[in-house]
Design a protein around this motif. Structure first.
Motif, PDB file in Angstrom:
ATOM      1  N   GLU A  51       0.837  -1.209   0.000  1.00 44.41           N
ATOM      2  CA  GLU A  51       0.000   0.000   0.000  1.00 44.41           C
ATOM      3  C   GLU A  51       0.870   1.256   0.000  1.00 44.41           C
ATOM      4  OE1 GLU A  51      -2.982   2.250   3.122  1.00 44.41           O
ATOM      5  OE2 GLU A  51      -2.819   0.081   3.226  1.00 44.41           O
ATOM      6  N   VAL A  52       1.889   1.281   0.830  1.00 47.96           N
ATOM      7  CA  VAL A  52       2.780   2.441   0.900  1.00 47.96           C
ATOM      8  C   VAL A  52       3.526   2.618  -0.418  1.00 47.96           C
ATOM      9  CG1 VAL A  52       4.871   3.324   2.024  1.00 47.96           C
ATOM     10  CG2 VAL A  52       3.008   2.388   3.402  1.00 47.96           C
ATOM     11  N   LYS A  53       3.956   1.502  -1.008  1.00 45.95           N
ATOM     12  CA  LYS A  53       4.667   1.559  -2.290  1.00 45.95           C
ATOM     13  C   LYS A  53       3.757   2.146  -3.375  1.00 45.95           C
ATOM     14  CE  LYS A  53       7.099  -1.453  -5.535  1.00 45.95           C
ATOM     15  NZ  LYS A  53       7.489  -2.839  -5.824  1.00 45.95           N
ATOM     16  N   GLU A  54       2.518   1.724  -3.393  1.00 45.02           N
ATOM     17  CA  GLU A  54       1.565   2.242  -4.383  1.00 45.02           C
ATOM     18  C   GLU A  54       1.325   3.732  -4.181  1.00 45.02           C
ATOM     19  OE1 GLU A  54      -3.075   1.573  -5.738  1.00 45.02           O
ATOM     20  OE2 GLU A  54      -1.999  -0.056  -4.750  1.00 45.02           O
ATOM     21  N   GLN A  55       1.191   4.160  -2.930  1.00 47.27           N
ATOM     22  CA  GLN A  55       1.001   5.583  -2.647  1.00 47.27           C
ATOM     23  C   GLN A  55       2.210   6.394  -3.095  1.00 47.27           C
ATOM     24  OE1 GLN A  55       0.208   5.727   1.550  1.00 47.27           O
ATOM     25  NE2 GLN A  55      -1.955   5.210   1.320  1.00 47.27           N
ATOM     26  N   ALA A  56       3.413   5.867  -2.858  1.00 47.69           N
ATOM     27  CA  ALA A  56       4.631   6.562  -3.269  1.00 47.69           C
ATOM     28  C   ALA A  56       4.712   6.664  -4.791  1.00 47.69           C
ATOM     29  CB  ALA A  56       5.860   5.849  -2.717  1.00 47.69           C
ATOM     30  N   ALA A  57       4.340   5.603  -5.485  1.00 48.63           N
ATOM     31  CA  ALA A  57       4.356   5.619  -6.952  1.00 48.63           C
ATOM     32  C   ALA A  57       3.349   6.635  -7.483  1.00 48.63           C
ATOM     33  CB  ALA A  57       4.055   4.229  -7.496  1.00 48.63           C
ATOM     34  N   ASP A  58       2.177   6.688  -6.883  1.00 47.39           N
ATOM     35  CA  ASP A  58       1.168   7.666  -7.299  1.00 47.39           C
ATOM     36  C   ASP A  58       1.664   9.086  -7.076  1.00 47.39           C
ATOM     37  OD1 ASP A  58      -0.504   5.596  -7.970  1.00 47.39           O
ATOM     38  OD2 ASP A  58      -1.774   5.767  -6.180  1.00 47.39           O
ATOM     39  N   ARG A  59       2.272   9.321  -5.932  1.00 46.71           N
ATOM     40  CA  ARG A  59       2.789  10.657  -5.610  1.00 46.71           C
ATOM     41  C   ARG A  59       3.927  11.042  -6.561  1.00 46.71           C
ATOM     42  NH1 ARG A  59       3.247  11.294   0.428  1.00 46.71           N
ATOM     43  NH2 ARG A  59       1.026  11.491   0.155  1.00 46.71           N
ATOM     44  N   ALA A  60       4.801  10.079  -6.874  1.00 45.02           N
ATOM     45  CA  ALA A  60       5.912  10.340  -7.805  1.00 45.02           C
ATOM     46  C   ALA A  60       5.379  10.666  -9.196  1.00 45.02           C
ATOM     47  CB  ALA A  60       6.846   9.133  -7.863  1.00 45.02           C
ATOM     48  N   ALA A  61       4.359   9.946  -9.632  1.00 41.10           N
ATOM     49  CA  ALA A  61       3.768  10.220 -10.944  1.00 41.10           C
ATOM     50  C   ALA A  61       3.140  11.614 -10.972  1.00 41.10           C
ATOM     51  CB  ALA A  61       2.720   9.158 -11.285  1.00 41.10           C
ATOM     52  N   LEU A  62       2.483  11.990  -9.891  1.00 43.55           N
ATOM     53  CA  LEU A  62       1.881  13.309  -9.807  1.00 43.55           C
ATOM     54  C   LEU A  62       2.947  14.398  -9.871  1.00 43.55           C
ATOM     55  CD1 LEU A  62      -0.672  15.061  -9.273  1.00 43.55           C
ATOM     56  CD2 LEU A  62      -0.164  14.822  -6.845  1.00 43.55           C
ATOM     57  N   LEU A  63       4.024  14.228  -9.110  1.00 43.87           N
ATOM     58  CA  LEU A  63       5.098  15.215  -9.108  1.00 43.87           C
ATOM     59  C   LEU A  63       5.794  15.282 -10.470  1.00 43.87           C
ATOM     60  CD1 LEU A  63       6.644  14.660  -5.581  1.00 43.87           C
ATOM     61  CD2 LEU A  63       5.233  16.565  -6.349  1.00 43.87           C
ATOM     62  N   ALA A  64       5.986  14.132 -11.107  1.00 40.83           N
ATOM     63  CA  ALA A  64       6.608  14.111 -12.433  1.00 40.83           C
ATOM     64  C   ALA A  64       5.736  14.872 -13.435  1.00 40.83           C
ATOM     65  CB  ALA A  64       6.828  12.679 -12.895  1.00 40.83           C
ATOM     66  N   GLY A  65       4.442  14.693 -13.336  1.00 42.83           N
ATOM     67  CA  GLY A  65       3.526  15.428 -14.216  1.00 42.83           C
ATOM     68  C   GLY A  65       3.614  16.924 -13.996  1.00 42.83           C
ATOM     69  N   ARG A  66       3.689  17.328 -12.744  1.00 43.47           N
ATOM     70  CA  ARG A  66       3.812  18.755 -12.434  1.00 43.47           C
ATOM     71  C   ARG A  66       5.128  19.320 -12.970  1.00 43.47           C
ATOM     72  NH1 ARG A  66       1.812  19.103  -6.165  1.00 43.47           N
ATOM     73  NH2 ARG A  66      -0.382  18.654  -6.547  1.00 43.47           N
ATOM     74  N   LEU A  67       6.207  18.555 -12.813  1.00 46.37           N
ATOM     75  CA  LEU A  67       7.509  19.008 -13.318  1.00 46.37           C
ATOM     76  C   LEU A  67       7.481  19.156 -14.836  1.00 46.37           C
ATOM     77  CD1 LEU A  67      10.050  17.008 -11.139  1.00 46.37           C
ATOM     78  CD2 LEU A  67       9.632  19.463 -11.116  1.00 46.37           C
ATOM     79  N   ARG A  68       6.843  18.198 -15.523  1.00 47.98           N
ATOM     80  CA  ARG A  68       6.731  18.302 -16.984  1.00 47.98           C
ATOM     81  C   ARG A  68       5.957  19.554 -17.369  1.00 47.98           C
ATOM     82  NH1 ARG A  68       4.351  13.454 -17.146  1.00 47.98           N
ATOM     83  NH2 ARG A  68       5.865  11.990 -16.413  1.00 47.98           N
ATOM     84  N   GLU A  69       4.854  19.816 -16.672  1.00 48.52           N
ATOM     85  CA  GLU A  69       4.056  21.012 -16.966  1.00 48.52           C
ATOM     86  C   GLU A  69       4.880  22.279 -16.747  1.00 48.52           C
ATOM     87  OE1 GLU A  69       0.568  20.842 -14.546  1.00 48.52           O
ATOM     88  OE2 GLU A  69      -0.216  19.077 -15.574  1.00 48.52           O
ATOM     89  N   GLU A  70       5.653  22.329 -15.672  1.00 44.16           N
ATOM     90  CA  GLU A  70       6.473  23.506 -15.395  1.00 44.16           C
ATOM     91  C   GLU A  70       7.575  23.666 -16.434  1.00 44.16           C
ATOM     92  OE1 GLU A  70       7.809  23.531 -11.351  1.00 44.16           O
ATOM     93  OE2 GLU A  70       5.770  23.364 -10.567  1.00 44.16           O
ATOM     94  N   ALA A  71       8.149  22.537 -16.880  1.00 43.15           N
ATOM     95  CA  ALA A  71       9.188  22.603 -17.905  1.00 43.15           C
ATOM     96  C   ALA A  71       8.618  23.124 -19.215  1.00 43.15           C
ATOM     97  CB  ALA A  71       9.820  21.229 -18.109  1.00 43.15           C
ATOM     98  N   VAL A  72       7.430  22.665 -19.549  1.00 47.58           N
ATOM     99  CA  VAL A  72       6.782  23.153 -20.767  1.00 47.58           C
ATOM    100  C   VAL A  72       6.484  24.642 -20.632  1.00 47.58           C
ATOM    101  CG1 VAL A  72       4.662  22.997 -22.142  1.00 47.58           C
ATOM    102  CG2 VAL A  72       5.844  20.916 -21.449  1.00 47.58           C
ATOM    103  N   SER A  73       5.991  25.042 -19.477  1.00 42.54           N
ATOM    104  CA  SER A  73       5.706  26.471 -19.251  1.00 42.54           C
ATOM    105  C   SER A  73       6.977  27.301 -19.367  1.00 42.54           C
ATOM    106  CB  SER A  73       5.088  26.687 -17.875  1.00 42.54           C
ATOM    107  OG  SER A  73       3.875  25.999 -17.759  1.00 42.54           O
ATOM    108  N   ALA A  74       8.077  26.785 -18.807  1.00 44.01           N
ATOM    109  CA  ALA A  74       9.338  27.520 -18.882  1.00 44.01           C
ATOM    110  C   ALA A  74       9.817  27.607 -20.328  1.00 44.01           C
ATOM    111  CB  ALA A  74      10.395  26.840 -18.014  1.00 44.01           C
TER     112      ALA A  74
END
Length: 105
Positions: A51-74
């Protein structure tokens, strides 16, 4: 051994007793299964880890998506303001070259 009477005052029939025994066995089986599941610490630990591993993977995917969006914005901002950025970079390079030249004299 005393016999419990039914609600109508008669002694329970053998069929009533069999049904009661079967219900008691079912309840006992469910209780034993529940206790065995609680006692299985290793399985509970593995489940919690998954369960913890799945939560960490979900959080990492969310953060990666945000970073991609910020990189595109930049990148969009850099393309939009390309001329001022190039002018600033050129001015900085000239300043550093002049400063370096003065030190060498």
């Amino acid at each position: 051994m005393s016999h419990q009477t039914r609600g109508d005052g008669h002694a329970p029939t053998p069929e009533d007793l069999r049904e009661q025994v079967e219900r008691t066995r079912d309840e006992l089986g469910r209780t034993v299964e529940a206790l065995a599941a609680k006692a299985d610490v290793q399985a509970r630990t593995k489940a919690k880890a998954a369960e913890v591993k799945e939560q960490a993977a979900d959080r990492a995917a969310l953060l990666a998506g945000r970073l991609r969006e910020e990189a595109v914005s930049a990148a969009v901002a850099a393309r939009t303001h390309r001329t001022p950025l190039l002018a600033a970079a050129t001015a900085l390079a000239v300043f550093l070259l002049l400063r370096r030249g003065r030190r060498n004299k």
